[in-house]
Design a protein around this motif. Structure first.
Motif, PDB file in Angstrom:
ATOM      1  N   PHE A 305      61.323 -33.019 -70.263  1.00  0.00           N
ATOM      2  CA  PHE A 305      60.695 -34.038 -70.694  1.00  0.00           C
ATOM      3  C   PHE A 305      59.407 -34.289 -69.417  1.00  0.00           C
ATOM      4  O   PHE A 305      58.227 -34.677 -70.024  1.00  0.00           O
ATOM      5  N   VAL A 306      59.684 -33.937 -68.184  1.00  0.00           N
ATOM      6  CA  VAL A 306      58.548 -33.793 -67.386  1.00  0.00           C
ATOM      7  C   VAL A 306      57.501 -32.749 -67.750  1.00  0.00           C
ATOM      8  O   VAL A 306      56.338 -33.087 -67.903  1.00  0.00           O
ATOM      9  N   LEU A 308      56.924 -31.924 -70.877  1.00  0.00           N
ATOM     10  CA  LEU A 308      56.153 -32.435 -71.992  1.00  0.00           C
ATOM     11  C   LEU A 308      55.204 -33.410 -71.589  1.00  0.00           C
ATOM     12  O   LEU A 308      54.172 -33.495 -72.076  1.00  0.00           O
ATOM     13  N   ILE A 309      55.595 -34.276 -70.625  1.00  0.00           N
ATOM     14  CA  ILE A 309      54.529 -35.284 -70.084  1.00  0.00           C
ATOM     15  C   ILE A 309      53.470 -34.637 -69.551  1.00  0.00           C
ATOM     16  O   ILE A 309      52.215 -34.997 -69.783  1.00  0.00           O
ATOM     17  N   LEU A 312      51.131 -32.623 -72.052  1.00  0.00           N
ATOM     18  CA  LEU A 312      50.510 -33.900 -73.055  1.00  0.00           C
ATOM     19  C   LEU A 312      49.253 -34.286 -72.236  1.00  0.00           C
ATOM     20  O   LEU A 312      48.035 -34.848 -72.823  1.00  0.00           O
TER      21      LEU A 312
ATOM     22  N   LEU B 113      46.590 -40.649 -75.160  1.00  0.00           N
ATOM     23  CA  LEU B 113      47.308 -40.119 -76.445  1.00  0.00           C
ATOM     24  C   LEU B 113      47.144 -41.012 -77.362  1.00  0.00           C
ATOM     25  O   LEU B 113      47.340 -42.300 -77.036  1.00  0.00           O
ATOM     26  N   VAL B 121      55.977 -39.077 -76.022  1.00  0.00           N
ATOM     27  CA  VAL B 121      56.086 -39.334 -74.319  1.00  0.00           C
ATOM     28  C   VAL B 121      56.935 -40.568 -74.017  1.00  0.00           C
ATOM     29  O   VAL B 121      57.744 -40.337 -73.030  1.00  0.00           O
ATOM     30  N   ILE B 128      64.163 -40.267 -69.506  1.00  0.00           N
ATOM     31  CA  ILE B 128      64.285 -39.941 -67.942  1.00  0.00           C
ATOM     32  C   ILE B 128      64.810 -41.054 -67.293  1.00  0.00           C
ATOM     33  O   ILE B 128      65.616 -40.926 -66.463  1.00  0.00           O
TER      34      ILE B 128
END
Lengths: 328, 353
Positions: A305-306, A308-309, A312, B113, B121, B128
């Protein structure tokens, strides 16, 4: 040194699995700009179906390879049918709708498919029968299992096959034309609906094999296994540049390596006792070789996820992508 | 009767029936009062998410993170875990504030975005937060990990504890009934704030961003600030709802804050009609009660038909949420009670493309 090499091997295995799933996301996104949220669930169905077939055949005395082939022979067509059904029933009617509509549908379908799997295979974690004899090989202080070699090899074969379909066949040319501009492709005589359906079917076929391999690799299958796996594979696709087929392969392998190395080293890196400058702060904890680990390997799932963020935010077009992400 | 008179008498009937509702419900069992309380919390959450998704048009799939923040703030400040026992009127604003801060934290890097990327996201962000809640029991025990936090204080007002029954003027009020009135009060406040927001400068700026961000910027709207405001406001509602959830349940764990929860809240917003306050309220009430009613009808029905439970009620509930999303997008994308502008939006785009 051996931890490093070991994590590289684990990362490559994990990464090639991510790559295969990521291809399904990226092909669909490239062609209709939809995040097929339910793709992870197709992977899960692949794992579950092969598990059922192998369990049913387990007592028959067939050689393990034959049982796995039987599983694959059932799972691939079943998943392909599922992929086609998804496209036909859920996404095709929404092709002209605003972009959030099919995305919301995809989220809904993912929930529905999970619940259907729960009804069929119960909410227990199912274990794969251990039918493949696993041999371990020692390579420079690290161990590689025969299973890992098979997985990496099979993934390479599938990627090559897909690359041939996309860049070498008539269907691939039609797919690329549709991705470029569906209207023009239609004018040139491409059957756009068929091409889109084929994209879903090919992606689902890859997902079925990925599901089987994930199931055998971890020895487990569960009705929620597709969700996290799908999300990570999607991250991999974004990392490589969504819509870009070589990008998904590179992104998948890279993400696998990041996760494996991250999980292998994060404990050591965030052990505050390991930093002599900070040592005076935690003397009581660090005495006698004690440690004060902030983040352990249980944070492995956070890395995807990190990544991914970060991608992006800083490079939305991904490593290999030239498309602009912000086309909403 | 004049139009205004009719409106006020209608309102009076509604308020009166809402006030006596818990007495009627407790006749059917205290469980129904509890279910109603949870339904009100979901209305709360849906209204918060509606600000982000409905008003500003930003699809947020990690909304449950803010709910979790509010819940954990309450749990940590009013339980034996840290030995703190602050009163609820102090904690709720702290929870709302911290959730709003998280909202800005999520909003800032994602401002560029749009659409589907934002959705993913925010989803990652929610995951998370959940992973951290699960693991922050080491090296310092903050969240107590997967075991969660127990023995959370109920709401207390002076000498009245919401955890037990009391008698007022000869009326016995059980704990859940007291919570019902408190939640109803908070909810009316939230609805008023929402209604006022919708037609305010800010509300119209959100609508402008939703319709066309570029044009909104061109007419002088500070899109960065306005979008962050949507995230912060939506998040703060989630934070308050989380705090109340902690107080009512007395126990929380990361299990309660999974992705499915975000999807459930999204289904409520989508069912009622994104952007339409009363529609969202109705959607949340409907999707809170229908599964519960099914629970009480489907289980006995299955028992008599097959003499065992074939489909668990929890499965039916989630199937319902999933199907609601799919079918709504297919047949009524603007919701059961669509906002006129939103309906136009969906049809216009369909017509152009």
């Amino acid at each position: 040194m051996d931890t490093f090499l070991q994590q590289i091997i684990n990362g490559l295995t994990l990464g090639s699995l991510y790559a295969i799933v990521a291809l399904g996301y990226t092909m669909v996104y490239g062609i209709i700009q939809l995040i097929n949220f339910a793709h992870g669930e197709v992977v899960m169905f692949g794992a579950m179906i092969t598990l059922s077939v192998i369990s049913a055949a387990a007592g028959s005395g067939l050689p393990p390879a034959a049982m796995i082939l039987m599983g694959v022979a059932v799972a691939i067509p079943a998943c392909m049918a599922l992929g086609y059904l998804l496209e036909r029933a859920a996404y095709r009617p929404l092709r002209k709708a605003p972009r959030l509509a099919p995305l919301i549908t995809a989220i809904g379908m993912s929930i529905v498919l999970q619940q259907i799997a729960l009804m069929i295979w119960s909410r227990n974690i199912l274990s794969f029968p251990q039918i493949l004899p696993v041999t371990l090989y020692e390579v420079a202080g690290a161990s590689v299992s025969s299973l890992q070699i098979i997985i990496i090899g099979l993934c390479l074969v599938m990627m090559t096959g897909l690359a041939w379909i996309v860049y070498g066949s008539r269907l691939g040319t039609a797919m690329r034309a549709t991705a470029e501009n569906p209207e023009i492709a239609r004018l040139m005589g491409v059957d756009v609906d068929r091409v889109i359906a084929m994209t879903f079917i090919i992606g689902a076929g890859l997902a079925a094999v990925a599901g089987l391999m994930v199931g055998i690799y971890y020895g487990l299958a569960h009705y929620t296994m597709g969700a996290t796996l799908g999300l990570k594979a999607f991250s991999a696709a974004v990392l490589g540049g969504i819509g870009n087929i070589p990008g998904a392969m590179v992104g998948g392998i890279l993400l696998g390596l990041v996760e494996a190395l991250g999980a292998g080293y994060i404990g050591e890196l965030t052990d505050l006792c390991g930093y002599s400058t900070l040592n005076f702060l935690f003397q009581s904890r660090c005495a006698d070789g004690g440690n004060l680990v902030l983040f352990g390997s249980n944070y492995q799932d956070v890395f995807a996820f990190v990544v991914l963020i970060l991608v992006l935010v800083f490079r939305p077009s991904g490593l290999l992508g030239e498309r602009v992400a912000d086309r909403a | 009767m004049s139009q205004a008179n009719k409106y006020y008498s209608g309102l009076a009937v509604l308020i009166l029936s809402l006030l006596v509702l818990p007495f009627a419900l407790s006749a059917a069992g205290t469980a129904w009062v509890r279910i109603t309380n949870l339904a009100i919390l979901f209305v709360f959450l849906s209204l918060g998410l509606n600000i982000v998704v409905g008003f500003a048009g930003l699809l947020d799939l990690g909304y449950v993170a803010f709910y979790a923040v509010g819940a954990y703030v309450y749990a940590l400040l009013a339980s034996p875990h840290f030995g703190l026992h602050l009163p609820f009127w102090m904690i709720l604003p702290i929870g709302a504030g911290l959730a709003a801060l998280f909202g800005v934290l999520l909003g800032t890097p994602t401002l560029k975005l749009r659409g589907d990327y934002l959705a993913i996201v925010t989803l990652g962000f929610g995951e998370i937060v959940r992973i951290f809640l699960n693991n922050l029991s080491q090296p310092i025990n903050i969240t107590n990990g997967p075991r969660g936090i127990t023995l959370i204080d109920p709401v207390r007002l002076g000498s009245i504890s919401f955890g037990r029954s009391d008698q007022f003027f000869g009326l016995v009020l059980s704990g859940p009934m007291k919570y019902y009135y408190l939640l109803l009060l908070l909810l009316s406040l939230v609805i008023v704030v929402n209604l006022r927001l919708q037609n305010s400068r800010i509300g119209r700026a959100w609508e402008a961003i939703r319709e066309d961000e570029m044009a909104a910027r061109a007419i002088g709207i500070n899109t960065t600030r306005i979008k962050l405001l949507a995230f912060a406001m939506g998040a703060s509602f989630g934070g308050v709802a989380g705090g109340m959830f902690s107080a009512i349940q007395g126990f929380i764990s990361p299990e309660s804050f999974v992705l499915t929860e975000s999807v459930m809240i999204l289904s409520m917003v989508v069912l009622g009609g994104m952007g339409n306050i009363w529609g969202v309220v109705a959607g949340a009430v409907l999707l809170s009660f229908v599964p519960e009613m099914l629970r009480y009808t489907v289980v006995p029905l299955q028992m008599t038909l097959f003499s065992r439970i074939v489909i668990e009620p929890e499965v039916i509930r989630l199937l319902l949420f999933g199907l609601a999303l799919v079918l709504m997008m297919r047949f009524r994308p603007a919701g059961l009670w669509p906002l006129r502008a939103r309906q136009r939006e969906f049809h216009k785009q369909a017509a152009i493309k």
